[in-house]
Motif scaffolding. Structure first.
Motif, PDB file in Angstrom:
ATOM      1  N   ASN A   1      12.159   4.471   1.607  1.00  0.00           N
ATOM      2  CA  ASN A   1      11.442   5.340   2.428  1.00  0.00           C
ATOM      3  C   ASN A   1      10.393   6.183   1.642  1.00  0.00           C
ATOM      4  O   ASN A   1      10.679   6.994   1.037  1.00  0.00           O
ATOM      5  CB  ASN A   1      12.317   6.402   3.212  1.00  0.00           C
ATOM      6  CG  ASN A   1      11.654   7.153   4.169  1.00  0.00           C
ATOM      7  OD1 ASN A   1      10.567   7.669   3.970  1.00  0.00           O
ATOM      8  ND2 ASN A   1      12.154   7.153   5.492  1.00  0.00           N
ATOM      9  N   PRO A   2       9.216   6.005   1.611  1.00  0.00           N
ATOM     10  CA  PRO A   2       8.240   6.655   0.775  1.00  0.00           C
ATOM     11  C   PRO A   2       8.133   8.068   0.953  1.00  0.00           C
ATOM     12  O   PRO A   2       8.099   9.092   0.063  1.00  0.00           O
ATOM     13  CB  PRO A   2       6.923   5.843   1.087  1.00  0.00           C
ATOM     14  CG  PRO A   2       6.963   4.945   2.385  1.00  0.00           C
ATOM     15  CD  PRO A   2       8.482   4.659   2.552  1.00  0.00           C
TER      16      PRO A   2
ATOM     17  N   GLN B   1       0.934  -1.174   0.151  1.00  0.00           N
ATOM     18  CA  GLN B   1      -0.161  -0.056   0.004  1.00  0.00           C
ATOM     19  C   GLN B   1       0.827   1.115   0.002  1.00  0.00           C
ATOM     20  O   GLN B   1       0.500   2.117  -0.661  1.00  0.00           O
ATOM     21  CB  GLN B   1      -0.797  -0.212   1.194  1.00  0.00           C
ATOM     22  CG  GLN B   1      -1.980  -1.109   1.270  1.00  0.00           C
ATOM     23  CD  GLN B   1      -2.741  -1.237   2.355  1.00  0.00           C
ATOM     24  OE1 GLN B   1      -2.475  -0.685   3.217  1.00  0.00           O
ATOM     25  NE2 GLN B   1      -3.843  -2.001   2.287  1.00  0.00           N
ATOM     26  N   GLN B   2       2.260   1.141   0.898  1.00  0.00           N
ATOM     27  CA  GLN B   2       2.767   2.135   0.851  1.00  0.00           C
ATOM     28  C   GLN B   2       3.473   2.716  -0.491  1.00  0.00           C
ATOM     29  O   GLN B   2       3.695   3.799  -0.958  1.00  0.00           O
ATOM     30  CB  GLN B   2       4.029   2.116   1.998  1.00  0.00           C
ATOM     31  CG  GLN B   2       3.523   2.427   3.389  1.00  0.00           C
ATOM     32  CD  GLN B   2       3.109   3.915   3.560  1.00  0.00           C
ATOM     33  OE1 GLN B   2       3.857   4.558   3.057  1.00  0.00           O
ATOM     34  NE2 GLN B   2       1.850   4.306   3.979  1.00  0.00           N
TER      35      GLN B   2
ATOM     36  N   VAL C   1      10.790   1.143  -2.561  1.00  0.00           N
ATOM     37  CA  VAL C   1       9.661   2.113  -3.042  1.00  0.00           C
ATOM     38  C   VAL C   1      10.020   2.598  -4.394  1.00  0.00           C
ATOM     39  O   VAL C   1       9.307   2.813  -5.141  1.00  0.00           O
ATOM     40  CB  VAL C   1       9.351   3.198  -1.881  1.00  0.00           C
ATOM     41  CG1 VAL C   1       8.467   4.193  -2.420  1.00  0.00           C
ATOM     42  CG2 VAL C   1       9.118   2.575  -0.535  1.00  0.00           C
ATOM     43  N   ASP C   2      11.439   3.266  -4.412  1.00  0.00           N
ATOM     44  CA  ASP C   2      11.833   3.907  -5.703  1.00  0.00           C
ATOM     45  C   ASP C   2      13.364   3.614  -5.871  1.00  0.00           C
ATOM     46  O   ASP C   2      14.165   4.489  -5.041  1.00  0.00           O
ATOM     47  CB  ASP C   2      11.339   5.563  -5.514  1.00  0.00           C
ATOM     48  CG  ASP C   2      11.927   6.097  -6.764  1.00  0.00           C
ATOM     49  OD1 ASP C   2      12.664   5.624  -7.617  1.00  0.00           O
ATOM     50  OD2 ASP C   2      11.582   7.516  -6.829  1.00  0.00           O
TER      51      ASP C   2
ATOM     52  N   LYS D   1       4.661   6.932   4.884  1.00  0.00           N
ATOM     53  CA  LYS D   1       5.299   6.639   6.037  1.00  0.00           C
ATOM     54  C   LYS D   1       7.033   7.234   6.089  1.00  0.00           C
ATOM     55  O   LYS D   1       7.702   6.695   4.983  1.00  0.00           O
ATOM     56  CB  LYS D   1       5.315   5.235   6.584  1.00  0.00           C
ATOM     57  CG  LYS D   1       4.111   4.555   6.880  1.00  0.00           C
ATOM     58  CD  LYS D   1       3.500   5.386   8.050  1.00  0.00           C
ATOM     59  CE  LYS D   1       2.115   4.969   8.682  1.00  0.00           C
ATOM     60  NZ  LYS D   1       1.407   5.556   9.612  1.00  0.00           N
ATOM     61  N   ASN D   2       7.473   7.857   7.099  1.00  0.00           N
ATOM     62  CA  ASN D   2       8.834   8.278   7.053  1.00  0.00           C
ATOM     63  C   ASN D   2       9.744   7.233   7.746  1.00  0.00           C
ATOM     64  O   ASN D   2      10.083   7.290   8.947  1.00  0.00           O
ATOM     65  CB  ASN D   2       9.012   9.630   7.729  1.00  0.00           C
ATOM     66  CG  ASN D   2      10.597  10.015   7.758  1.00  0.00           C
ATOM     67  OD1 ASN D   2      11.253   9.635   6.953  1.00  0.00           O
ATOM     68  ND2 ASN D   2      11.071  10.528   8.710  1.00  0.00           N
TER      69      ASN D   2
END
Length: 296
Positions: A145-146, A75-76, A136-137, A114-115
């Motif tokens: 870390n999104p 989901q993140q 995430v990336d 979220k951090n």
């Protein structure tokens, strides 16, 4: 509007999500969601965020039934992909919210991401619990870390949302952008990340320094006169509130760093060298050293 209703069925939600979040148009190549930063429609904005979350929960429902931590991580990732989309000028939603002076929108988006570095718990062949990292990336300085991945994005001029907020004197937006960050990450973002013209957020507090750096870029042909004038002009008009807020934060961080071992021990949670403009600076420095070495 019917698709934004809590009573909408999944097919309607999916269709609306594609229209609002995926489709882009106009000269700036922006989604309808990105354009909400420019209008005063807080209820519709909240409904869009609710729709986004519901669609993502729909996508991860099967995973959630058997593995809650995996579903949360997925989901993140999906939230990041939708919230961090950028327009033709590489501006993301955060930058647009800063320009529009909408700190509440920044707070709402940052409340969803979220951090923290994402990971999932798994069972190995012996039944023991292990942890796997979730990316995430992969191009981000904080790939797991999104929140940080979105906050560290830079536009076509190398400006982060922090640069934009500082130069436009958006102090409430700046406070939201720093809201959940550690002191060390905040300090590194302010003092070590330049835009494409070598100007950091900390530099923006010193009009003479901005003028000097921009003049050097102008002489080198790396900035046009109009952009140079605009940057120096914004530095001259920076508000007292921005100066006080950033000055206090830098002073407190500097004191803490000095007390705990100095800059040699100061490490952010992200890889500074992977920030595009920092990587570019390092590359240019290496070229200069090679040229000096070749020249004897």
């Amino acid at each position: 509007r019917d698709a934004l209703s809590s009573q909408a069925e999944r097919p309607e939600r999916d269709k609306a999500a594609k229209l609002l979040f995926a489709a882009v148009g106009g000269a700036r190549r922006e989604s309808i969601f990105m354009k909400t930063a420019e209008v005063d429609e807080p209820k519709i904005f909240d409904q869009m965020l609710d729709l986004m979350m519901k669609c993502i929960e729909d996508e991860t429902r099967e995973v959630a039934a058997r593995d809650g931590s995996m579903a949360f991580a997925q989901q993140q990732v999906l939230l990041y992909r939708r919230l961090s989309k950028r327009n033709r000028s590489f501006q993301n939603f955060m930058v647009k919210a800063v320009i529009a002076d909408k700190p509440k929108l920044i707070g709402a988006v940052m409340g969803m991401l979220k951090n923290e570095n994402l990971m999932v718990a798994q069972k190995d062949e012996r039944g023991q619990t292990t942890h796997a990292n979730v990316t995430v990336d992969e191009k981000s300085p904080a790939p797991r870390n999104p929140a940080l991945s979105m906050l560290l994005q830079q536009d076509v001029r190398g400006n982060t949302a922090y640069h934009t907020a500082a130069f436009l004197s958006r102090v409430d937006c700046l406070k939201r952008l720093f809201g959940n960050l550690s002191m060390m990450d905040s300090y590194m973002i302010v003092s070590k990340i330049p835009n494409r013209y070598g100007v950091t957020v900390q530099d923006s507090l010193d009009t003479a320094k901005v003028t000097q750096k921009v003049a050097a870029q102008l002489k080198a042909g790396k900035i046009n006169q109009a952009d140079a004038n605009q940057l120096v002009g914004l530095a001259k008009k920076q508000s007292r509130e921005i100066n006080e807020f950033l000055g206090d934060m830098i002073a407190r961080a500097s004191e803490t760093i000095e007390r705990t071992g100095g800059m040699s021990e100061a490490k952010p949670t992200f890889d500074l060298k992977r920030v595009p403009t920092v990587a570019l600076q390092i590359k240019e420095l290496m070229k200069q050293r090679q040229a000096r070495a070749a020249g004897g």
